[in-house]
Design an enzyme around this catalytic site. Sequence first.
Site, PDB file in Angstrom:
ATOM      1  CD  GLU A 169      31.762  29.104  -3.025  1.00  0.00           C
ATOM      2  OE1 GLU A 169      32.751  28.937  -2.312  1.00  0.00           O
ATOM      3  OE2 GLU A 169      31.235  30.213  -3.182  1.00  0.00           O
ATOM      4  CD  GLU A 361      36.466  28.335  -4.783  1.00  0.00           C
ATOM      5  OE1 GLU A 361      36.403  29.235  -3.931  1.00  0.00           O
ATOM      6  OE2 GLU A 361      35.698  28.247  -5.749  1.00  0.00           O
TER       7      GLU A 361
HETATM    8  C1  BGP Z   1      34.323  31.520  -3.436  1.00  0.00           C
HETATM    9  C2  BGP Z   1      34.152  31.561  -4.916  1.00  0.00           C
HETATM   10  C3  BGP Z   1      35.340  31.976  -5.696  1.00  0.00           C
HETATM   11  C4  BGP Z   1      36.316  32.845  -4.974  1.00  0.00           C
HETATM   12  C5  BGP Z   1      36.455  32.605  -3.499  1.00  0.00           C
HETATM   13  C6  BGP Z   1      37.162  33.678  -2.724  1.00  0.00           C
HETATM   14  O1  BGP Z   1      33.129  31.893  -2.846  1.00  0.00           O
HETATM   15  O2  BGP Z   1      33.777  30.307  -5.417  1.00  0.00           O
HETATM   16  O3  BGP Z   1      34.905  32.425  -6.935  1.00  0.00           O
HETATM   17  O4  BGP Z   1      36.347  34.121  -5.392  1.00  0.00           O
HETATM   18  O5  BGP Z   1      35.231  32.371  -2.858  1.00  0.00           O
HETATM   19  O6  BGP Z   1      36.296  34.736  -2.498  1.00  0.00           O
HETATM   20  P1  BGP Z   1      36.660  36.239  -2.771  1.00  0.00           P
HETATM   21  O7  BGP Z   1      37.099  36.290  -4.178  1.00  0.00           O
HETATM   22  O8  BGP Z   1      35.434  36.984  -2.530  1.00  0.00           O
HETATM   23  O9  BGP Z   1      37.746  36.584  -1.830  1.00  0.00           O
END
Ligand code: BGP
Length: 476
Positions: A169, A361
Amino acid sequence: MFPENFLWGGAVAANQCEGAYNEDGKGLSVQDVLPHGIKGARAEGPTPDNMKLVGIDFYHRYREDLALFAEMGFKVFRTSIAWSRIFPNGDEEVPNEAGLQFYDDLFDECHNYGMEPLVTISHYETPLHLARQYNGWLSRKMIGFYERYVRTIFDRYKDKVKYWLTFNEINSILNSPFMSGAIDTPKEKLTETQLYQAVHHELVASALATKIGHEINPDFQIGCMILSMPVYPLSPDPCDVIAAMEEEHRHSLFADVHVRGVYPGYAKRYFQEHGISLEITEEDREILKNTVDFISFSYYVSACATADASKNIRGEGNLLGGVLNPTLKASEWGWQIDPQGLRIVLNQFWDKYQKPLFIVENGLGAVDVLVEEQDGTVTVEDDYRIAYLHDHLLQVEEAIEDGVEVMGYTSWGCIDLVSASTAELKKRYGFIYVDRNDDGSGSMERYRKKSFYWYKDVIASNGNSLKDRGENDWVI
Ligand code: BGP
């Protein structure tokens, strides 16, 4: 229809699951001083309330976890390499052999199951020393440290890893300069020139990694990784449409440079009008011409934009957030749920770049409750998660029908892990429940959730089982 060779799988990041934060020579990373995620205060060093220090103990239990992924039929497994396992401080000359060996073993185990590793080189886990000593990506020296790190891992794993992502990201540095860019200066004190200079250093480093990777193994597939968030105008007022376009531009700049190798006109205009003057050398410009093989992205939420300040009601969402969409429901953490947004984003990327796309993701963070079935099996009845993933995957299929080339899909947090934004474990994404709680209690046992069996069927049928049910009304 999903293509024959579609890469189904799941995704994690080292810092959110491995734990073992100080074992086998690992140095501290920026995550080790973020006990409460991006909104909480930074600690001086590791503190006992930091769930990431132990994570889900993937470092010691990965064999058991990979066996479960294989049982679901994963074709690909996305994880990251913790930079500070390889270079504990980040600026050493010689890598840490124990760290390298760990990933050798991990990738070997993936291949034992016929799972292709998909590796993020830098996923919010820059060595802490680089933040404290150099102010992270604000410093041009970071390009050299990153170069040494990527050369080391490309050389070492050239026959084990084919798919690489340079920065997780990458556009999130705009909102989370410490976690994403290891920039120690507090966000409110950073000037825009500093922030975009750091962005530029990362973009050059990313292109350099692509160049080096292709030299080391021409078969490498190297992609960028973008936090995607389609931005809709809040109303048909052209002023809102322009506001949405400008909000998208803040982020599309990253894909533009990765795919086209030059800064887009709207970025140049933005820099000029905001007095942002960057140090961009001729050599940088040459390096940026090393463009990516594919585009990968995360997708969780869409957002709206408006030019009307009185309607600017902002919501949560995957590090960025935006103006709330009155037509959408949200998760327990306030992230608005928009399956069609995934089709939109896939089409936008494809129309613009005609590069293969990889959804690396997507998923639902929710509170899960363990239950014991009549036959004694312990599980989670996570129909809400199945509904979420089902509806998103149907939209992926729609995009494929639209003609978009999609390489694969790795759902986020295929096994429960620690959240990036809030550092909680109760925000669970997995097909596999991990018995660990935010107070540190729990046996670390793993349990298959209902979604585990559902995803297994989806993979086994190459997506055909999705048609067995219609679109869902949200139950969360
Ligand atoms: C993205 C990241 C991940 C992951 C995901 C979910 O921004 O790349 O590392 O964690 O989001 O977010 P969160 O864990 O804050 O729910």
